[in-house]
Write a protein that holds these residues in place. Sequence first.
Motif, mmCIF file in Angstrom:
data_model
loop_
_atom_site.group_PDB
_atom_site.id
_atom_site.type_symbol
_atom_site.label_atom_id
_atom_site.label_comp_id
_atom_site.label_asym_id
_atom_site.label_seq_id
_atom_site.Cartn_x
_atom_site.Cartn_y
_atom_site.Cartn_z
ATOM 1 N N VAL A 1 0.831 -1.222 0.050
ATOM 2 C CA VAL A 1 0.038 0.056 -0.130
ATOM 3 C C VAL A 1 0.740 1.314 0.014
ATOM 4 C CG1 VAL A 1 -1.548 1.387 1.351
ATOM 5 C CG2 VAL A 1 -1.950 -1.305 1.071
ATOM 6 N N LEU A 2 1.894 1.176 0.686
ATOM 7 C CA LEU A 2 2.859 2.211 0.697
ATOM 8 C C LEU A 2 3.432 2.537 -0.820
ATOM 9 C CD1 LEU A 2 4.523 1.805 4.314
ATOM 10 C CD2 LEU A 2 3.141 3.644 3.464
ATOM 11 N N ALA A 3 3.773 1.407 -1.601
ATOM 12 C CA ALA A 3 4.442 1.332 -2.593
ATOM 13 C C ALA A 3 3.387 1.785 -3.777
ATOM 14 C CB ALA A 3 5.117 0.268 -2.931
ATOM 15 N N LEU A 4 2.264 1.412 -3.628
ATOM 16 C CA LEU A 4 1.246 1.505 -5.046
ATOM 17 C C LEU A 4 0.208 2.159 -4.522
ATOM 18 C CD1 LEU A 4 1.641 -2.297 -6.218
ATOM 19 C CD2 LEU A 4 2.700 -0.163 -7.165
ATOM 20 N N GLY A 5 -0.330 2.133 -3.264
ATOM 21 C CA GLY A 5 -1.624 2.843 -2.878
ATOM 22 C C GLY A 5 -2.790 1.771 -2.663
ATOM 23 N N ILE A 6 -3.766 1.927 -1.950
ATOM 24 C CA ILE A 6 -4.624 1.053 -1.493
ATOM 25 C C ILE A 6 -5.420 0.517 -2.666
ATOM 26 C CG2 ILE A 6 -6.193 2.808 -0.929
ATOM 27 C CD1 ILE A 6 -6.009 -0.713 0.778
ATOM 28 N N TYR A 7 -5.844 1.332 -3.605
ATOM 29 C CA TYR A 7 -6.679 0.957 -4.762
ATOM 30 C C TYR A 7 -6.127 0.079 -5.687
ATOM 31 C CZ TYR A 7 -9.248 1.644 -9.202
ATOM 32 O OH TYR A 7 -9.839 1.372 -10.317
ATOM 33 N N ALA A 8 -5.027 0.449 -6.211
ATOM 34 C CA ALA A 8 -4.301 -0.784 -7.009
ATOM 35 C C ALA A 8 -3.951 -1.925 -6.336
ATOM 36 C CB ALA A 8 -2.812 -0.134 -7.449
ATOM 37 N N VAL A 9 -3.479 -2.063 -5.156
ATOM 38 C CA VAL A 9 -3.306 -3.302 -4.490
ATOM 39 C C VAL A 9 -4.335 -3.983 -4.120
ATOM 40 C CG1 VAL A 9 -2.409 -3.999 -2.425
ATOM 41 C CG2 VAL A 9 -1.236 -2.247 -3.261
ATOM 42 N N SER A 10 -5.378 -3.379 -3.830
ATOM 43 C CA SER A 10 -6.754 -4.108 -3.697
ATOM 44 C C SER A 10 -7.357 -4.682 -4.909
ATOM 45 C CB SER A 10 -7.889 -3.012 -3.132
ATOM 46 O OG SER A 10 -7.468 -2.567 -1.916
ATOM 47 N N LEU B 1 -8.050 -9.692 -7.827
ATOM 48 C CA LEU B 1 -7.875 -10.804 -9.101
ATOM 49 C C LEU B 1 -6.985 -12.129 -8.880
ATOM 50 C CD1 LEU B 1 -7.415 -7.871 -11.791
ATOM 51 C CD2 LEU B 1 -9.575 -9.522 -11.628
ATOM 52 N N VAL B 2 -5.812 -11.908 -8.262
ATOM 53 C CA VAL B 2 -5.125 -13.068 -7.770
ATOM 54 C C VAL B 2 -5.939 -14.167 -7.014
ATOM 55 C CG1 VAL B 2 -2.847 -13.637 -6.853
ATOM 56 C CG2 VAL B 2 -2.933 -12.022 -8.455
ATOM 57 N N GLY B 3 -6.418 -13.463 -5.989
ATOM 58 C CA GLY B 3 -7.217 -14.304 -5.082
ATOM 59 C C GLY B 3 -8.216 -15.023 -5.587
ATOM 60 N N LEU B 4 -9.012 -14.229 -6.664
ATOM 61 C CA LEU B 4 -10.216 -14.972 -7.306
ATOM 62 C C LEU B 4 -9.592 -16.299 -8.064
ATOM 63 C CD1 LEU B 4 -13.294 -15.234 -8.213
ATOM 64 C CD2 LEU B 4 -12.744 -13.555 -10.015
ATOM 65 N N VAL B 5 -8.320 -16.013 -9.048
ATOM 66 C CA VAL B 5 -8.017 -17.158 -9.600
ATOM 67 C C VAL B 5 -7.507 -18.254 -8.621
ATOM 68 C CG1 VAL B 5 -5.968 -17.880 -10.771
ATOM 69 C CG2 VAL B 5 -6.914 -15.686 -11.246
ATOM 70 N N MET B 6 -6.900 -18.155 -7.575
ATOM 71 C CA MET B 6 -6.560 -19.195 -6.479
ATOM 72 C C MET B 6 -7.776 -19.673 -6.072
ATOM 73 S SD MET B 6 -3.742 -17.524 -4.292
ATOM 74 C CE MET B 6 -2.090 -16.893 -4.938
ATOM 75 N N ALA B 7 -8.903 -19.186 -5.657
ATOM 76 C CA ALA B 7 -10.266 -19.611 -4.927
ATOM 77 C C ALA B 7 -10.833 -20.443 -6.293
ATOM 78 C CB ALA B 7 -11.067 -18.527 -4.530
ATOM 79 N N TRP C 1 -0.166 -0.294 -12.558
ATOM 80 C CA TRP C 1 0.345 -1.706 -12.917
ATOM 81 C C TRP C 1 1.441 -1.932 -11.944
ATOM 82 C CZ3 TRP C 1 -1.171 -5.608 -15.610
ATOM 83 C CH2 TRP C 1 -0.267 -6.649 -15.759
ATOM 84 N N PRO C 2 1.426 -3.116 -11.111
ATOM 85 C CA PRO C 2 2.341 -3.401 -10.208
ATOM 86 C C PRO C 2 3.755 -3.536 -10.315
ATOM 87 C CG PRO C 2 0.434 -4.933 -10.048
ATOM 88 C CD PRO C 2 0.246 -4.320 -11.372
ATOM 89 N N GLY C 3 4.064 -3.988 -11.820
ATOM 90 C CA GLY C 3 5.427 -4.185 -11.978
ATOM 91 C C GLY C 3 6.192 -5.178 -11.223
ATOM 92 N N VAL C 4 7.280 -4.768 -10.660
ATOM 93 C CA VAL C 4 8.139 -5.578 -9.928
ATOM 94 C C VAL C 4 7.301 -5.797 -8.485
ATOM 95 C CG1 VAL C 4 10.247 -4.636 -10.743
ATOM 96 C CG2 VAL C 4 9.298 -3.606 -8.501
ATOM 97 N N GLN C 5 6.411 -5.335 -8.219
ATOM 98 C CA GLN C 5 5.416 -5.893 -7.201
ATOM 99 C C GLN C 5 4.703 -6.878 -7.269
ATOM 100 O OE1 GLN C 5 6.472 -4.362 -4.607
ATOM 101 N NE2 GLN C 5 7.272 -2.271 -4.807
ATOM 102 N N TRP C 6 4.491 -7.391 -8.624
ATOM 103 C CA TRP C 6 3.660 -8.454 -8.582
ATOM 104 C C TRP C 6 3.865 -9.686 -7.972
ATOM 105 C CZ3 TRP C 6 -0.950 -9.522 -10.265
ATOM 106 C CH2 TRP C 6 -1.465 -8.866 -11.363
ATOM 107 N N GLY C 7 5.150 -10.175 -7.628
ATOM 108 C CA GLY C 7 5.301 -11.106 -6.892
ATOM 109 C C GLY C 7 4.794 -11.072 -5.539
ATOM 110 N N TRP C 8 4.911 -9.770 -4.951
ATOM 111 C CA TRP C 8 4.516 -9.773 -3.456
ATOM 112 C C TRP C 8 3.156 -9.547 -3.410
ATOM 113 C CZ3 TRP C 8 7.586 -10.703 0.042
ATOM 114 C CH2 TRP C 8 8.922 -10.333 0.116
ATOM 115 N N ILE C 9 2.318 -9.169 -4.540
ATOM 116 C CA ILE C 9 0.821 -9.362 -4.428
ATOM 117 C C ILE C 9 0.282 -10.989 -4.466
ATOM 118 C CG2 ILE C 9 -1.025 -9.001 -5.937
ATOM 119 C CD1 ILE C 9 0.201 -6.210 -6.683
ATOM 120 N N VAL C 10 1.150 -11.582 -5.185
ATOM 121 C CA VAL C 10 0.804 -13.128 -5.198
ATOM 122 C C VAL C 10 1.014 -13.584 -3.888
ATOM 123 C CG1 VAL C 10 1.473 -15.305 -6.314
ATOM 124 C CG2 VAL C 10 0.975 -13.341 -7.679
#
Length: 300
Positions: A33-42, A47-53, A210-219
């Motif tokens: 959230v500090l890097a991307l903001g609450i909206y982008a991270v959410s 989306l990633v959570g929906l794919v997993m579920a 776009w998360p860019g290098v933060q994609w891994g941490w979002i997953v």
Amino acid sequence: MNRVAQHPVQAFIVALVAVGVLSVMDAVMKALVLALGIYAVSVWRALVGLVMASALYLPRRLPWPSRATLRIHVARGAVVTVMALLFFWGLARVPMAQAIALTFIAPLIALVLAAIVLGEKIGRRSVLGSLAAFAGVVVIVAGQARAELGPGVLLGTAAILASALCYAVNIVMMRHQAQAAKPLEISFFQSLTITVLMLAAIPFLGMPEWPGVQWGWIVVAAAMSFAGVLLFAFAYARAEAGYLSVTEYSAFLWAAALGWLVFDEGVSLYTIAGAALIVGGCLLAARREPGKAPEMEVAA
């Protein structure tokens, strides 16, 4: 229905692990959230959570839930969406230990809501526990004001308290939802509802960064959130909710350690004293009257 064998000690250990996993997830989310903001991270985490579920739920080809059950899924998913947005927005502005301590008030709010919505009685211990917990919140906020941490921290505190209110509503709703659906179904439709709500905001808020290098941490954050839900489901199927509920308070130790190690956050005596009052109030309210049968609750 097949009954799961009870293994209290094993369940307690698994619940502790679940709290630890979700605590680390909170730290990852705070950094995101500090890097991307609450909206982008959410949006991206949803989306990633929906794919997993979906990967776990859809291949089972289970019957579609009834309209009444769907309404419960959507309503709780909406509450969870607001709860998460408020919590992680506040967490980005408040030291982790203080934030987690403030969330401990949620079970006591749930007691009041249960009395209003479900007609449950509030005993003298619950009233005394609520007063002690409220005093704990006052102590923590007073410590923030004394430290002159700025309006951002106070706004973050307000957001976390509002999130705790949403969590209390969520607790009451879980009682109905758990009777109508199993954990995987609940997890899938919760993820679906959150994702739809996040995507519906795009016309008003624009495309998320776009998360860019933060994609891994979002997953990682999405995977840890999902793992925490499954670990809690495993634990609560093997021991009583009242026995396992105290594991939640270990989150304060995780938050204090992670806040210090990752974000260089200190823990004031005000925070420790406030957390002690809140936890003590919760434990007092949770004590049953002699001879009163325990109430079983299924964790979603």
